[in-house]
Design a protein around this motif. Structure first.
Motif, mmCIF file in Angstrom:
data_model
loop_
_atom_site.group_PDB
_atom_site.id
_atom_site.type_symbol
_atom_site.label_atom_id
_atom_site.label_comp_id
_atom_site.label_asym_id
_atom_site.label_seq_id
_atom_site.Cartn_x
_atom_site.Cartn_y
_atom_site.Cartn_z
ATOM 1 N N ASP A 1 38.241 -49.149 48.388
ATOM 2 C CA ASP A 1 39.053 -49.992 46.477
ATOM 3 C C ASP A 1 38.918 -51.418 46.420
ATOM 4 N N SER A 2 39.729 -52.240 46.995
ATOM 5 C CA SER A 2 40.372 -53.436 47.234
ATOM 6 C C SER A 2 38.715 -54.366 47.336
ATOM 7 N N CYS A 3 38.028 -54.103 48.291
ATOM 8 C CA CYS A 3 36.807 -54.972 48.151
ATOM 9 C C CYS A 3 35.522 -53.854 47.113
ATOM 10 N N ALA A 4 35.684 -53.301 46.605
ATOM 11 C CA ALA A 4 34.486 -52.611 45.122
ATOM 12 C C ALA A 4 35.015 -53.352 43.842
ATOM 13 N N HIS B 1 29.160 -54.340 53.186
ATOM 14 C CA HIS B 1 28.706 -53.380 52.379
ATOM 15 C C HIS B 1 29.071 -53.325 51.025
ATOM 16 N N LEU B 2 29.906 -53.725 50.149
ATOM 17 C CA LEU B 2 29.704 -53.812 49.129
ATOM 18 C C LEU B 2 29.419 -55.191 48.342
ATOM 19 N N GLY B 3 28.822 -55.949 48.868
ATOM 20 C CA GLY B 3 28.158 -56.471 48.421
ATOM 21 C C GLY B 3 29.328 -57.659 47.833
ATOM 22 N N LEU B 4 29.670 -58.327 48.591
ATOM 23 C CA LEU B 4 30.598 -59.090 48.390
ATOM 24 C C LEU B 4 30.095 -60.557 49.861
ATOM 25 N N ASP B 5 30.215 -61.394 48.690
ATOM 26 C CA ASP B 5 30.084 -62.634 50.624
ATOM 27 C C ASP B 5 31.702 -62.806 50.734
ATOM 28 N N TRP C 1 32.288 -43.463 56.389
ATOM 29 C CA TRP C 1 31.599 -42.502 55.424
ATOM 30 C C TRP C 1 31.507 -42.172 54.309
ATOM 31 N N ASP C 2 32.807 -43.477 53.495
ATOM 32 C CA ASP C 2 33.168 -44.048 52.478
ATOM 33 C C ASP C 2 32.056 -45.052 51.952
ATOM 34 N N ALA C 3 31.205 -45.310 53.001
ATOM 35 C CA ALA C 3 29.676 -46.356 52.773
ATOM 36 C C ALA C 3 28.381 -46.173 52.703
ATOM 37 N N ALA C 4 28.472 -44.594 54.104
ATOM 38 C CA ALA C 4 26.693 -43.862 52.908
ATOM 39 C C ALA C 4 27.304 -43.433 52.462
ATOM 40 N N ARG C 5 27.933 -43.258 51.493
ATOM 41 C CA ARG C 5 27.840 -42.128 50.528
ATOM 42 C C ARG C 5 28.523 -43.360 49.145
ATOM 43 N N ASP C 6 28.269 -44.230 49.429
ATOM 44 C CA ASP C 6 28.757 -44.825 48.178
ATOM 45 C C ASP C 6 29.325 -44.773 47.003
ATOM 46 N N ARG C 7 30.748 -44.681 47.900
ATOM 47 C CA ARG C 7 31.694 -44.129 47.158
ATOM 48 C C ARG C 7 32.194 -44.997 45.821
ATOM 49 N N ALA C 8 32.397 -44.244 44.604
ATOM 50 C CA ALA C 8 32.719 -45.234 43.089
ATOM 51 C C ALA C 8 34.752 -45.349 44.188
ATOM 52 N N PRO C 9 34.892 -46.389 43.615
ATOM 53 C CA PRO C 9 36.610 -46.672 43.748
ATOM 54 C C PRO C 9 37.913 -45.543 43.022
ATOM 55 N N ALA C 10 38.595 -45.138 43.986
ATOM 56 C CA ALA C 10 39.893 -44.197 43.231
ATOM 57 C C ALA C 10 39.889 -44.233 41.702
ATOM 58 N N ILE C 11 40.132 -45.074 41.208
ATOM 59 C CA ILE C 11 40.427 -46.240 39.755
ATOM 60 C C ILE C 11 39.536 -46.528 39.548
#
Length: 231
Positions: free
Chosen positions: A139-142, A171-175, A207-217
């Motif tokens: 979530d912090s990264c996303a 993985h979430l697109g941050l350099d 598992w979170d990365a594989a399903r590209d889950r949205a952050p909780a908030i």
């Protein structure tokens, strides 16, 4: 040779084959279970630095963890992360600190404690942005990317956590590049315990990365980081 003797010899001969099959099966299970950890470890290679060797980036992300028992001060691990981030700002390798943690955590308000401690360390409060919904590393990264518009950053945490954090953020697109934080009050038993925990946490990360889950908030875009960079 009696039938009884023959069956006994056959059982003895079959035993090594069974042991070999069991060993092969156990090795296969261990390898499969280790794949997420291997992913986080290999993917982070080339992006991990000691504080003295860290590259420059405008933003440094500090990942939250437990605060002290008084709920006012950072715990040992969190203090180490914040001290490393403050040094990156002081040395000119970063301009703004995004503190990301759980604002309603069991041990206390992590971002509030982080912000307060950074100012004690000499970081200008106008250069600190708090995300109270960084409920876990993913979530912090996303949220750093989606909510605060961060594209390039350093991420600071202890060595046992750093590969997983860097891999998830990238993985979430941050350099991002990772910077190892110290932990003056951490003994070898605690660090071993945290390393084991992180080994198993890599499974959830994969598992979170594989399903590209949205952050909780989910939150609307917040210009606080960009405003701090312009300030």
């Amino acid at each position: 040779m009696s039938d009884t003797d023959a069956s006994g010899v056959g059982a003895v001969r079959r035993r090594p084959r069974r042991l070999r099959r069991a060993a092969i099966l156990a090795a296969a299970v261990l390898l499969l279970a280790s794949l997420p950890w291997l992913w986080t470890t290999v993917a982070a290679r080339g992006h991990l630095y000691a504080e003295a060797d860290a590259p420059a980036a405008e933003v440094v992300i500090v990942l939250g963890t437990a605060v002290a028992a008084d709920r006012q001060r950072p715990g040992d691990r969190l203090a180490g992360r914040l001290e490393t981030a403050a040094e990156l700002v002081t040395s000119g390798r970063a301009k703004v600190v995004l503190v990301s943690g759980d604002g309603g955590g069991a041990s206390g308000d992590e971002p509030a404690v982080m912000t307060s401690y950074l100012t004690e360390l000499g970081v200008d409060a106008r250069r600190v942005v708090a995300d109270p919904f960084g409920l876990d590393t993913y979530d912090s990264c996303a949220r750093a990317r989606e909510v605060y518009g961060v594209q390039r950053a350093l991420v600071v945490t202890q060595s046992y956590h750093l590969s997983r954090a860097v891999t998830l953020c990238r993985h979430l697109g941050l350099d991002v590049d990772g910077v190892t934080a110290g932990c003056d009050g951490c003994g070898p038993v605690l660090l071993a315990e945290k390393s084991i925990r992180d080994y198993f946490a890599s499974g959830k990360a994969a598992w979170d990365a594989a399903r590209d889950r949205a952050p909780a908030i989910r939150s609307p875009a917040d210009p606080a980081v960009q405003d701090a960079l312009r300030g």
